[in-house]
Write a protein that holds these residues in place. Structure first.
Motif, PDB file in Angstrom:
ATOM      1  N   ALA A 193       0.802  -1.230   0.000  1.00 43.35           N
ATOM      2  CA  ALA A 193       0.000   0.000   0.000  1.00 43.35           C
ATOM      3  C   ALA A 193       0.832   1.276   0.000  1.00 43.35           C
ATOM      4  CB  ALA A 193      -0.941  -0.005   1.202  1.00 43.35           C
ATOM      5  N   HIS A 194       2.135   1.170  -0.321  1.00 38.61           N
ATOM      6  CA  HIS A 194       2.962   2.372  -0.395  1.00 38.61           C
ATOM      7  C   HIS A 194       4.175   2.149  -1.297  1.00 38.61           C
ATOM      8  CE1 HIS A 194       5.177   0.274   2.856  1.00 38.61           C
ATOM      9  NE2 HIS A 194       6.230   0.872   2.323  1.00 38.61           N
ATOM     10  N   ILE A 195       4.769   3.256  -1.696  1.00 42.05           N
ATOM     11  CA  ILE A 195       6.033   3.263  -2.419  1.00 42.05           C
ATOM     12  C   ILE A 195       7.097   3.714  -1.427  1.00 42.05           C
ATOM     13  CG2 ILE A 195       7.362   4.434  -4.224  1.00 42.05           C
ATOM     14  CD1 ILE A 195       4.617   5.038  -5.574  1.00 42.05           C
TER      15      ILE A 195
ATOM     16  N   ALA B 185       8.634   8.438   7.435  1.00 46.10           N
ATOM     17  CA  ALA B 185      10.044   8.304   7.088  1.00 46.10           C
ATOM     18  C   ALA B 185      10.817   7.548   8.152  1.00 46.10           C
ATOM     19  CB  ALA B 185      10.661   9.684   6.889  1.00 46.10           C
ATOM     20  N   THR B 186      11.897   6.912   7.711  1.00 45.12           N
ATOM     21  CA  THR B 186      12.913   6.335   8.596  1.00 45.12           C
ATOM     22  C   THR B 186      14.207   7.080   8.272  1.00 45.12           C
ATOM     23  OG1 THR B 186      13.672   4.650   7.023  1.00 45.12           O
ATOM     24  CG2 THR B 186      11.762   4.073   8.407  1.00 45.12           C
ATOM     25  N   SER B 187      15.316   6.629   8.793  1.00 43.13           N
ATOM     26  CA  SER B 187      16.584   7.299   8.472  1.00 43.13           C
ATOM     27  C   SER B 187      17.036   7.015   7.039  1.00 43.13           C
ATOM     28  CB  SER B 187      17.673   6.870   9.458  1.00 43.13           C
ATOM     29  OG  SER B 187      17.880   5.473   9.381  1.00 43.13           O
ATOM     30  N   ASN B 188      16.488   5.964   6.424  1.00 37.41           N
ATOM     31  CA  ASN B 188      16.946   5.550   5.091  1.00 37.41           C
ATOM     32  C   ASN B 188      15.964   5.836   3.963  1.00 37.41           C
ATOM     33  OD1 ASN B 188      18.918   4.451   6.681  1.00 37.41           O
ATOM     34  ND2 ASN B 188      18.638   2.364   5.987  1.00 37.41           N
ATOM     35  N   LEU B 189      14.677   6.009   4.285  1.00 36.59           N
ATOM     36  CA  LEU B 189      13.682   6.120   3.224  1.00 36.59           C
ATOM     37  C   LEU B 189      12.441   6.847   3.698  1.00 36.59           C
ATOM     38  CD1 LEU B 189      11.208   3.898   3.853  1.00 36.59           C
ATOM     39  CD2 LEU B 189      13.000   2.310   3.211  1.00 36.59           C
ATOM     40  N   PHE B 190      11.609   7.233   2.717  1.00 34.50           N
ATOM     41  CA  PHE B 190      10.293   7.751   3.056  1.00 34.50           C
ATOM     42  C   PHE B 190       9.264   7.038   2.194  1.00 34.50           C
ATOM     43  CE2 PHE B 190      11.908  10.670  -0.143  1.00 34.50           C
ATOM     44  CZ  PHE B 190      10.818  11.011  -0.933  1.00 34.50           C
ATOM     45  N   LYS B 191       8.022   7.065   2.665  1.00 36.65           N
ATOM     46  CA  LYS B 191       6.961   6.301   2.023  1.00 36.65           C
ATOM     47  C   LYS B 191       5.861   7.220   1.511  1.00 36.65           C
ATOM     48  CE  LYS B 191       7.645   2.579   5.341  1.00 36.65           C
ATOM     49  NZ  LYS B 191       7.035   1.836   6.446  1.00 36.65           N
ATOM     50  N   ILE B 192       5.423   6.930   0.298  1.00 37.53           N
ATOM     51  CA  ILE B 192       4.252   7.595  -0.256  1.00 37.53           C
ATOM     52  C   ILE B 192       3.152   6.544  -0.300  1.00 37.53           C
ATOM     53  CG2 ILE B 192       3.246   8.786  -2.223  1.00 37.53           C
ATOM     54  CD1 ILE B 192       6.055   9.723  -2.977  1.00 37.53           C
ATOM     55  N   LYS B 193       2.122   6.768   0.497  1.00 35.59           N
ATOM     56  CA  LYS B 193       1.007   5.819   0.549  1.00 35.59           C
ATOM     57  C   LYS B 193       0.147   5.961  -0.702  1.00 35.59           C
ATOM     58  CE  LYS B 193       0.983   6.068   5.534  1.00 35.59           C
ATOM     59  NZ  LYS B 193       0.346   6.677   6.691  1.00 35.59           N
ATOM     60  N   GLU B 194      -0.630   4.914  -0.970  1.00 26.90           N
ATOM     61  CA  GLU B 194      -1.416   4.916  -2.205  1.00 26.90           C
ATOM     62  C   GLU B 194      -2.418   6.065  -2.262  1.00 26.90           C
ATOM     63  OE1 GLU B 194      -3.822   1.385  -2.805  1.00 26.90           O
ATOM     64  OE2 GLU B 194      -4.125   1.180  -0.661  1.00 26.90           O
ATOM     65  N   ASP B 195      -2.851   6.594  -1.108  1.00 31.18           N
ATOM     66  CA  ASP B 195      -3.818   7.698  -1.124  1.00 31.18           C
ATOM     67  C   ASP B 195      -3.149   9.077  -1.041  1.00 31.18           C
ATOM     68  OD1 ASP B 195      -2.978   7.563   1.517  1.00 31.18           O
ATOM     69  OD2 ASP B 195      -4.977   7.753   2.365  1.00 31.18           O
TER      70      ASP B 195
END
Length: 120
Positions: free
Chosen positions: A58-60, A83-93
């Motif tokens: 449900a996310h990128i 976000a974490t220290s290594n990445l961030f997430k774009i949710k499907e909505d």
């Protein structure tokens, strides 16, 4: 190469978002090359990592370098992304904040100019 990755993304919303992101990156940053490493598409400049992507249910997940995550932490939070220290997430909505993504890529490209290793 990118199309093969996209064909494996089961969530059609995420697949469309990723396809749009990939197309935009290729248009605005034509000097970047793409490689699939660890089953993730990555954009590379002169042999050094610039940014990578993966798709979950449900996310990128978007992974620049850690120093870039630190530099843009406030902007990522303001965009509403987890976000974490290594990445961030774009949710499907969530919408893709292209200005943020563009700034992150440009920062990494400038920061890693002349850098000879893959990761920082």
């Amino acid at each position: 190469m990118l199309q093969e990755f996209l064909n494996k993304v089961k969530n059609p919303v995420l697949k469309d978002k990723l396809e749009g992101i990939f197309n935009q990156i290729q248009q605005e940053f034509p000097s970047l090359t793409t490689e699939i490493k660890w089953n993730q598409p990555m954009f590379i400049m002169d042999g050094t990592f610039i940014i990578g992507f993966s798709a979950a249910k449900a996310h990128i997940s978007i992974a620049p370098e850690t120093v870039t995550m630190e530099t843009f932490a406030k902007d990522i939070k303001e965009a509403g992304y987890d976000a974490t220290s290594n990445l961030f997430k774009i949710k499907e909505d969530q919408e893709v904040n292209w200005d943020l993504l563009r700034n992150i890529i440009a920062f990494n490209m400038e920061d890693k100019k002349g850098y000879e290793k893959f990761w920082r």
